[in-house]
Design a protein around this motif. Structure first.
Motif, PDB file in Angstrom:
ATOM      1  N   VAL A   1       0.975  -1.444   0.209  1.00  0.00           N
ATOM      2  CA  VAL A   1       0.010  -0.037  -0.224  1.00  0.00           C
ATOM      3  C   VAL A   1       0.815   1.234  -0.030  1.00  0.00           C
ATOM      4  CG1 VAL A   1      -1.661   1.301   1.815  1.00  0.00           C
ATOM      5  CG2 VAL A   1      -1.861  -1.204   1.436  1.00  0.00           C
ATOM      6  N   ILE A   2       0.638   2.062  -1.065  1.00  0.00           N
ATOM      7  CA  ILE A   2       1.757   3.713  -0.889  1.00  0.00           C
ATOM      8  C   ILE A   2       0.206   4.550  -0.781  1.00  0.00           C
ATOM      9  CG2 ILE A   2       2.558   4.422  -3.060  1.00  0.00           C
ATOM     10  CD1 ILE A   2       3.875   1.738  -4.104  1.00  0.00           C
ATOM     11  N   GLU A   3       0.696   5.264   0.292  1.00  0.00           N
ATOM     12  CA  GLU A   3       0.152   6.934   0.070  1.00  0.00           C
ATOM     13  C   GLU A   3       0.657   7.382  -1.061  1.00  0.00           C
ATOM     14  OE1 GLU A   3      -2.841   6.694   2.393  1.00  0.00           O
ATOM     15  OE2 GLU A   3      -2.875   4.466   2.746  1.00  0.00           O
ATOM     16  N   THR A   4      -0.383   8.477  -1.046  1.00  0.00           N
ATOM     17  CA  THR A   4       0.578   9.485  -2.026  1.00  0.00           C
ATOM     18  C   THR A   4      -0.702  11.145  -1.241  1.00  0.00           C
ATOM     19  OG1 THR A   4      -0.700   9.099  -4.380  1.00  0.00           O
ATOM     20  CG2 THR A   4       1.077   7.920  -4.043  1.00  0.00           C
ATOM     21  N   THR A   5      -0.020  11.904  -1.944  1.00  0.00           N
ATOM     22  CA  THR A   5      -1.334  13.166  -1.925  1.00  0.00           C
ATOM     23  C   THR A   5      -2.295  13.099  -2.615  1.00  0.00           C
ATOM     24  OG1 THR A   5       0.239  15.064  -3.208  1.00  0.00           O
ATOM     25  CG2 THR A   5       0.626  14.426  -1.244  1.00  0.00           C
ATOM     26  N   LEU A  15       8.056  -1.455  -7.810  1.00  0.00           N
ATOM     27  CA  LEU A  15       9.149  -0.823  -7.933  1.00  0.00           C
ATOM     28  C   LEU A  15       9.551   0.580  -7.422  1.00  0.00           C
ATOM     29  CD1 LEU A  15      11.894  -2.190 -10.149  1.00  0.00           C
ATOM     30  CD2 LEU A  15      10.091  -1.039 -11.945  1.00  0.00           C
ATOM     31  N   ILE A  16      10.804   0.956  -7.356  1.00  0.00           N
ATOM     32  CA  ILE A  16      11.786   2.082  -7.049  1.00  0.00           C
ATOM     33  C   ILE A  16      12.518   2.463  -8.156  1.00  0.00           C
ATOM     34  CG2 ILE A  16      12.787   3.639  -5.279  1.00  0.00           C
ATOM     35  CD1 ILE A  16      11.659   1.956  -3.260  1.00  0.00           C
ATOM     36  N   ALA A  17      12.360   3.048  -9.508  1.00  0.00           N
ATOM     37  CA  ALA A  17      13.112   3.437  -9.882  1.00  0.00           C
ATOM     38  C   ALA A  17      13.874   4.943 -10.290  1.00  0.00           C
ATOM     39  CB  ALA A  17      12.080   2.947 -10.994  1.00  0.00           C
ATOM     40  N   CYS A  18      14.182   5.292  -9.732  1.00  0.00           N
ATOM     41  CA  CYS A  18      14.702   6.828  -9.565  1.00  0.00           C
ATOM     42  C   CYS A  18      15.588   7.394 -10.194  1.00  0.00           C
ATOM     43  CB  CYS A  18      14.753   7.118  -8.158  1.00  0.00           C
ATOM     44  SG  CYS A  18      12.915   7.045  -7.725  1.00  0.00           S
ATOM     45  N   GLU A  26      15.634   5.767  -0.916  1.00  0.00           N
ATOM     46  CA  GLU A  26      16.064   4.220  -0.513  1.00  0.00           C
ATOM     47  C   GLU A  26      17.225   4.518  -0.278  1.00  0.00           C
ATOM     48  OE1 GLU A  26      17.288   0.650   0.286  1.00  0.00           O
ATOM     49  OE2 GLU A  26      18.317   0.851  -1.739  1.00  0.00           O
ATOM     50  N   PRO A  27      18.453   4.010   0.604  1.00  0.00           N
ATOM     51  CA  PRO A  27      19.229   5.111   0.898  1.00  0.00           C
ATOM     52  C   PRO A  27      20.522   3.685   0.644  1.00  0.00           C
ATOM     53  CG  PRO A  27      18.272   4.960   3.126  1.00  0.00           C
ATOM     54  CD  PRO A  27      17.612   4.364   2.135  1.00  0.00           C
ATOM     55  N   VAL A  28      20.590   2.636   0.773  1.00  0.00           N
ATOM     56  CA  VAL A  28      21.164   1.251   0.263  1.00  0.00           C
ATOM     57  C   VAL A  28      21.593   1.823  -1.369  1.00  0.00           C
ATOM     58  CG1 VAL A  28      22.317  -1.328   0.237  1.00  0.00           C
ATOM     59  CG2 VAL A  28      20.563  -0.216   1.896  1.00  0.00           C
ATOM     60  N   THR A  29      20.677   1.643  -2.396  1.00  0.00           N
ATOM     61  CA  THR A  29      20.499   2.441  -3.490  1.00  0.00           C
ATOM     62  C   THR A  29      21.197   3.306  -3.453  1.00  0.00           C
ATOM     63  OG1 THR A  29      18.359   0.490  -4.141  1.00  0.00           O
ATOM     64  CG2 THR A  29      19.082   2.557  -5.897  1.00  0.00           C
ATOM     65  N   ALA A  30      21.097   4.079  -2.798  1.00  0.00           N
ATOM     66  CA  ALA A  30      21.296   5.804  -3.332  1.00  0.00           C
ATOM     67  C   ALA A  30      23.046   5.722  -2.907  1.00  0.00           C
ATOM     68  CB  ALA A  30      20.441   6.903  -2.577  1.00  0.00           C
ATOM     69  N   SER A  31      23.201   4.918  -2.066  1.00  0.00           N
ATOM     70  CA  SER A  31      24.298   4.197  -2.041  1.00  0.00           C
ATOM     71  C   SER A  31      25.607   3.905  -3.170  1.00  0.00           C
ATOM     72  CB  SER A  31      24.624   3.885  -0.512  1.00  0.00           C
ATOM     73  OG  SER A  31      24.890   2.373  -0.818  1.00  0.00           O
ATOM     74  N   HIS A  32      24.725   3.115  -3.809  1.00  0.00           N
ATOM     75  CA  HIS A  32      25.569   2.838  -4.763  1.00  0.00           C
ATOM     76  C   HIS A  32      25.526   3.539  -6.356  1.00  0.00           C
ATOM     77  CE1 HIS A  32      25.633  -1.336  -2.083  1.00  0.00           C
ATOM     78  NE2 HIS A  32      26.102  -1.296  -3.407  1.00  0.00           N
ATOM     79  N   ARG A 132      17.767  -4.284  -6.118  1.00  0.00           N
ATOM     80  CA  ARG A 132      18.263  -5.017  -4.768  1.00  0.00           C
ATOM     81  C   ARG A 132      16.222  -5.302  -4.507  1.00  0.00           C
ATOM     82  NH1 ARG A 132      18.269  -4.054   0.359  1.00  0.00           N
ATOM     83  NH2 ARG A 132      18.221  -2.024   0.325  1.00  0.00           N
ATOM     84  N   GLU A 133      15.865  -6.590  -3.856  1.00  0.00           N
ATOM     85  CA  GLU A 133      14.654  -6.320  -2.880  1.00  0.00           C
ATOM     86  C   GLU A 133      14.266  -5.386  -1.967  1.00  0.00           C
ATOM     87  OE1 GLU A 133      11.295  -9.526  -3.208  1.00  0.00           O
ATOM     88  OE2 GLU A 133      12.591  -9.844  -1.676  1.00  0.00           O
ATOM     89  N   VAL A 134      14.280  -4.446  -2.033  1.00  0.00           N
ATOM     90  CA  VAL A 134      14.515  -3.830  -0.101  1.00  0.00           C
ATOM     91  C   VAL A 134      13.666  -4.350   0.718  1.00  0.00           C
ATOM     92  CG1 VAL A 134      13.273  -1.732   0.456  1.00  0.00           C
ATOM     93  CG2 VAL A 134      14.579  -1.681  -1.314  1.00  0.00           C
ATOM     94  N   MET A 135      12.167  -5.153   0.273  1.00  0.00           N
ATOM     95  CA  MET A 135      11.354  -5.348   1.068  1.00  0.00           C
ATOM     96  C   MET A 135      10.521  -7.000   0.167  1.00  0.00           C
ATOM     97  SD  MET A 135       8.921  -3.387   2.595  1.00  0.00           S
ATOM     98  CE  MET A 135      10.019  -2.112   3.375  1.00  0.00           C
ATOM     99  N   PRO A 136       9.912  -7.801   1.105  1.00  0.00           N
ATOM    100  CA  PRO A 136       9.057  -8.742  -0.033  1.00  0.00           C
ATOM    101  C   PRO A 136       8.104  -8.010  -0.660  1.00  0.00           C
ATOM    102  CG  PRO A 136       9.402  -9.333   2.655  1.00  0.00           C
ATOM    103  CD  PRO A 136      10.030  -7.971   2.509  1.00  0.00           C
ATOM    104  N   GLY A 137       8.397  -7.583  -2.358  1.00  0.00           N
ATOM    105  CA  GLY A 137       7.056  -7.247  -2.797  1.00  0.00           C
ATOM    106  C   GLY A 137       7.651  -5.748  -2.936  1.00  0.00           C
ATOM    107  N   VAL A 138       8.534  -5.383  -3.008  1.00  0.00           N
ATOM    108  CA  VAL A 138       9.517  -4.113  -3.183  1.00  0.00           C
ATOM    109  C   VAL A 138      10.710  -3.913  -3.544  1.00  0.00           C
ATOM    110  CG1 VAL A 138      10.061  -1.337  -2.469  1.00  0.00           C
ATOM    111  CG2 VAL A 138       8.588  -2.679  -1.575  1.00  0.00           C
ATOM    112  N   THR A 139      11.281  -3.950  -4.785  1.00  0.00           N
ATOM    113  CA  THR A 139      12.365  -3.516  -5.222  1.00  0.00           C
ATOM    114  C   THR A 139      13.084  -2.715  -5.602  1.00  0.00           C
ATOM    115  OG1 THR A 139      11.701  -6.375  -6.824  1.00  0.00           O
ATOM    116  CG2 THR A 139      13.644  -4.631  -7.556  1.00  0.00           C
ATOM    117  N   THR A 140      14.470  -2.125  -6.346  1.00  0.00           N
ATOM    118  CA  THR A 140      14.621  -1.345  -6.046  1.00  0.00           C
ATOM    119  C   THR A 140      15.693  -1.122  -7.177  1.00  0.00           C
ATOM    120  OG1 THR A 140      15.967   1.011  -5.725  1.00  0.00           O
ATOM    121  CG2 THR A 140      16.546  -1.070  -4.425  1.00  0.00           C
TER     122      THR A 140
END
Length: 144
Positions: A1-5, A15-18, A26-32, A132-140
């Motif tokens: 569930v994603i809450e937006t304005t 999928l987090i694809a920024c 997502e700090p781990v991805t940001a560090s790479h 990488r998988e951030v948590m079950p169901g969420v990939t970045t």
């Protein structure tokens, strides 16, 4: 569930694809993923140069600072390739782009560049996407 304005989104997977704009989302991805600036210029329509990309090809090369270009639907050359490792834009993006165009197409030395712009893209040290998988169901993913 994603809450937006604007409301709530429900999905089985996210999928987090920024890429270069991930920031602290997502700090781990940001560090790479390192954001760099990439710049593109658009020429006037190439009426006098039908020999340039006559089949509508898109081109990129394997240089460390990659060059990429294609014709737009209206016949302009869209050419990108200059990079900057700061948040600043160069004073004259057009001059840098024109130099690169002329290395490949010397007949375009005097072509007018009508538009030039830049933005951030993400790269990784090995120049391959980081996923990488951030948590079950969420990939970045980043660095693409």
């Amino acid at each position: 569930v994603i809450e937006t304005t604007s409301g709530t989104i429900m999905a089985d997977r996210a999928l987090i694809a920024c890429n270069g704009y991930i920031g602290n989302l997502e700090p781990v991805t940001a560090s790479h993923v390192m954001p760099i600036r990439s710049f593109i210029g658009a020429t006037t329509v190439l009426h006098d140069h039908p020999e340039i990309l006559p089949g509508g090809e898109s081109v990129d090369d394997s240089r460390f600072v990659v060059r990429y270009f294609r014709k737009s639907k209206d016949g302009r050359l869209l050419f990108g390739g200059r990079e900057a490792y700061t948040a600043d834009n160069p004073r004259d993006i057009s001059a840098h782009i024109r130099r690169q165009i002329c290395e490949i197409y010397p007949d375009l030395t005097d072509i007018e560049i009508t538009h030039a712009w830049g933005g951030s893209v993400g790269i990784t040290m090995p120049r391959q996407p980081f996923c990488r998988e951030v948590m079950p169901g969420v990939t970045t993913i980043g660095g693409y």
